[in-house]
Enzyme design. Structure first.
Site, short mmCIF file in Angstrom:
data_model
loop_
_atom_site.label_atom_id
_atom_site.label_comp_id
_atom_site.label_asym_id
_atom_site.label_seq_id
_atom_site.Cartn_x
_atom_site.Cartn_y
_atom_site.Cartn_z
N LYS A 282 -44.72 -20.50 28.66
CA LYS A 282 -45.70 -21.51 28.11
C LYS A 282 -45.12 -22.36 27.33
O LYS A 282 -45.46 -23.33 26.81
CB LYS A 282 -46.69 -20.81 27.60
N TYR B 81 -55.22 -19.43 32.58
CA TYR B 81 -55.87 -17.96 33.27
C TYR B 81 -56.92 -17.86 33.99
O TYR B 81 -57.18 -17.11 34.89
CB TYR B 81 -55.79 -16.96 32.16
N GLU C 90 -56.50 -11.96 18.42
CA GLU C 90 -57.02 -11.55 19.61
C GLU C 90 -57.08 -10.05 19.26
O GLU C 90 -56.88 -9.03 20.55
CB GLU C 90 -55.99 -11.72 20.73
N TRP D 165 -49.46 -23.26 22.50
CA TRP D 165 -48.64 -21.91 22.87
C TRP D 165 -47.52 -22.02 24.08
O TRP D 165 -48.19 -22.35 24.87
CB TRP D 165 -49.52 -20.79 23.13
#
Ligand code: GCB
Length: 732
Positions: free
Chosen positions: A524, A429, A368, A503
């Site tokens: 998570k 999210y 990322e 994840w």
């Protein structure tokens, strides 16, 4: 002879950057492995302290052969380390996750003082600096003193094992040519042994090379047959080293994903962070073994060892258990213009130190990395340099990257690594679950020649929270199940995904978090941070991946239910499941993985699921009022707009970006907001500007969810006035 002396006892520890001249008796006595952040930033822990601390240890001169050398080995010093022996500065090392070694022979006296200044403070060059996990500080993997004869294999350069084994498999002939290289300081002969065959070779310029034919070859072939060979090398001085290796062939194909030894072998598994509740990252072999046992139980055939180099013990366990590994460096979240050298050093150490592990099939360049900004030329160059380095050091494995969802699919950054992967959190999210499906379908249609994987997906769950109407953001175990049931389907229907990684297998420390009823923990995981509780979603994957027969009833922690009929879900890898309530059969269902039953509740009931010889039992109770303990209560803030007079026939932040962009007036307001956010540090806004792909994806998301994603980059006042402005515009 080579001797390895454990240096884990007898340390003194203090938070200071001053190097003492004698062992300070008053400092805290510690044993390695050790971190000073074991519980920092979490409930019940201290504040998260980052800075420089000193570890000191006294030791006598070790026995050395004539002209022999003494070398200190540090298996993990986070994040940077300076090594002093008897006041002399001997080494500076910048990576909290790799092994490094220091030759200390020339400064040894009869009595010696070793001091290691370890620093996990902030800077602008050593990765990681910005990421969703705690940057523990300490000598957290142990220290050894290694003594070797005058003539010995290389130990210091890049923390090398001194021996590199490259098997090249010919599946048709069931044979492998195994090339063994060693590095040593003398020019004397090297005796190399592989699979019982011995060859003596003469080194050139410090490097010796021998080749072996193994026929027929016993392949390293996944969890059922992770066969390992050993290669060893010996010098006339008696110095001897060995390494295990495996013979396997891997292919990566755009249309059908990953192949192991010529057969399609979809990589389906999880990611792992190394830390654990109460211990931080200071683990022993026991914890590594326990993690591997859990990984085997869930039935994964791959693990992404995120977001840094893990302990050698764990790569060894992956070799021994046939688990395919994605290995990576912590080049993460935010590109630093001063950090290129550090990414190259960390990558060099990762590849050199782990080259012989058959479990590792790719090198991850970054994670990322465009989350905080655009793919600048400097960032691109950094990736090209890393990519070239990996290819130079290892011509047998591809490079990969974990892209943030915002990265445009036609970004030239995607072309740099050999194969790619995306982290997507649609349905957690932001956005809805089906956006995951759409994303990959569009990607695969547009780029049918690219190898693409799913490197991260997940949803937080606190096993304390429950709901019969689970929804995104509620932190319930039930929503985590709904989320993963959908994602399991997404993956099952797309065999071209070369690897998929949940994840995460375990909850882990993330000092920046305070949500879902826990401070400093990313929830998570399929399993809690202390490894004691397997959440229901764990059994969903076990049902899909594991061959070990079982049934599991979900919702055992959701005992009190305020409904006359409740849904009971059973996860199993058996073809049918029978459910009983208080001993009475209420149904038998045939199916796959997920079995649901409607169960009437009147009082307290024993619910039992049975399939063949497998059974599981829980207790449920009909209650008059919902049990408030099960409800995640968000902190008293936030939904300021809920309190306002809300006009549903006018626009608001609750509308989707698509709807808001459709109306010229609201689109103009949005445009202004984006400009202002770009001026501050709104990650989403920055990446959205001029990013057609992202804008298209964002069309289906509400402005509210995007604002949440941007976090404190959008001040509450700004959101308030934005909503007020939108509420002036009537929907047509
Ligand atoms: C990500 C990151 C990972 C985070 C995860 C999350 O995309 O790569 O480090 O922990 O999201 O849980 O938000």
């Amino acid at each position: 002879m080579r001797n390895i002396i454990e240096f884990n006892e007898g340390w003194r520890f203090f938070k200071t950057d001053e190097v003492p001249s004698a062992l300070p008796a008053g400092w805290e006595a510690v044993t390695l492995p050790h971190t000073w952040n074991a519980a920092d930033g979490q409930d019940g822990g201290n504040d998260y302290w980052r800075g420089t601390a000193m570890y000191c240890k006294a030791f006598d001169r070790p026995d050395l052969e004539p002209n022999g050398r003494a070398i200190l080995e540090f298996l993990g010093a986070a994040m940077t380390a300076d090594v002093y022996v008897n006041g002399r500065h001997l080494a500076h090392h910048e990576s909290g996750y790799s092994t490094f070694r220091v030759d200390v022979t020339d400064v040894l006296g009869d009595e010696n003082l070793l001091c290691v200044a370890v620093d996990n403070g902030a800077n602008d060059r050593v990765y990681p600096q910005k990421a969703d996990f705690t940057f523990y500080g300490g000598l957290y993997r142990g220290v050894n003193l290694i003594t070797v004869p005058a003539e010995h294999f290389e130990l210091v350069k890049d923390g090398t094992p001194g021996i590199k084994v490259t098997p090249s498999v010919n599946l048709k002939n069931q044979a492998a040519i195994v090339s063994v290289e060693t590095w040593q300081n003398g020019s004397g002969p090297v005796t190399v042994t592989v699979a019982g065959e011995e060859k003596t070779v003469t080194p050139k310029d410090g490097r010796a090379c021998a080749e072996f034919l193994i026929a027929p070859v016993h392949l390293w072939n996944g969890p059922d047959d992770p066969y390992l060979y050993t290669a060893s090398a010996k010098l006339a001085s008696g110095d001897e080293i060995s390494t295990r290796f495996g013979c396997r062939e891997t292919w990566f194909r755009p249309e059908n994903g990953f192949f192991l030894n010529g057969r399609p072998y979809p990589l389906r598994g999880v990611s792992r962070h190394q830390d654990r509740q109460g211990m931080g990252n200071a683990l022993t072999i026991r914890e590594h073994q326990e993690d591997m046992a859990i990984l085997r139980e869930i039935g994964a055939n791959t693990v992404r060892l995120a977001h840094y180099q893990h302990a050698q013990e764990f790569y060894d366990l992956c070799d021994e258990n046939g688990i395919i590994v994605w290995a990576e460096i912590p080049y993460i979240t935010e590109h630093m213009s001063n950090g290129r050298q550090n990414t190259l050093e960390q990558m060099r150490e990762l590849v050199v130190q782990n080259y012989n592990h058959p479990s590792i099939v790719c090198w991850g360049l970054s994670n990322e990395i465009t989350a905080s900004g655009a793919a600048t030329e400097d960032l691109m160059e950094n990736h090209r340099a890393l990519n070239d380095l990996c290819h130079r050091l290892d011509s047998t494995r591809p490079t990969t990257m974990a892209h943030v969802f915002m990265l445009e699919t036609d970004s030239p950054l995607i072309d740099i690594p050999d194969i790619g992967s995306y982290n997507l959190y649609f349905g957690w999210y932001l956005g809805g679950l089906t956006q995951n499906d759409r994303f990959f379908d569009e990607f695969h249609t547009k780029f049918p020649g690219r190898v693409i994987g799913f490197s991260e997906y997940g949803a937080d769950a606190n096993p304390q929270f429950h709901s019969s109407a689970p929804e995104r953001g509620d932190y319930t175990e039930e929503y985590q199940c709904v989320y993963h049931e959908h994602l399991l389907k997404v993956i099952g229907e797309r065999p071209y995904l070369w690897a998929t990684h949940v994840w995460n297998l375990f909850d882990f420390a993330a000092d920046g978090r305070d949500e879902g009823g826990k401070k400093g923990v990313n929830q998570k995981g399929m399993v809690t941070f202390d490894r004691k509780l397997k959440k229901d979603a764990f059994y969903l994957y076990k049902a899909a991946w594991s061959g070990e027969p079982f049934v599991h009833i979900c919702g055992r922690r959701y005992a009190d239910r305020a409904e006359n009929t409740t849904q009971v879900k059973v996860y199993s890898n058996q073809p049918s499941v029978t459910l009983r309530i208080d001993g009475r059969v209420i149904g038998t269902k045939a199916g796959k993985t997920v079995f649901t039953f409607d169960v009437p509740l009147t009082g307290e009931h024993e619910i039992e699921a049975v399939s063949g010889g497998c059974r599981d039992k829980i207790t449920l109770r009909r209650v008059a009022e919902p049990n408030r303990e099960y409800l995640f209560r968000k902190a008293e803030v936030v939904n300021w707009f809920d309190k306002e007079d809300y006009k549903p026939d006018c626009y608001s932040v609750k509308d989707t970006m698509g709807a808001l962009m459709h109306n010229p007036r609201s689109a103009a307001i949005l445009g202004k907001m984006m400009e202002r956010m770009s001026a501050s540090r709104g990650d989403v806004a920055k990446s959205a500007n001029g990013n057609a792909n992202l804008q298209r994806m964002m069309a289906g998301m509400s402005l509210e969810s995007l604002i949440k994603q941007a976090g404190d980059a959008v001040p509450a006042e700004m959101v308030k006035s934005l909503n007020a402005a939108l509420q002036q515009i009537r929907k047509d």
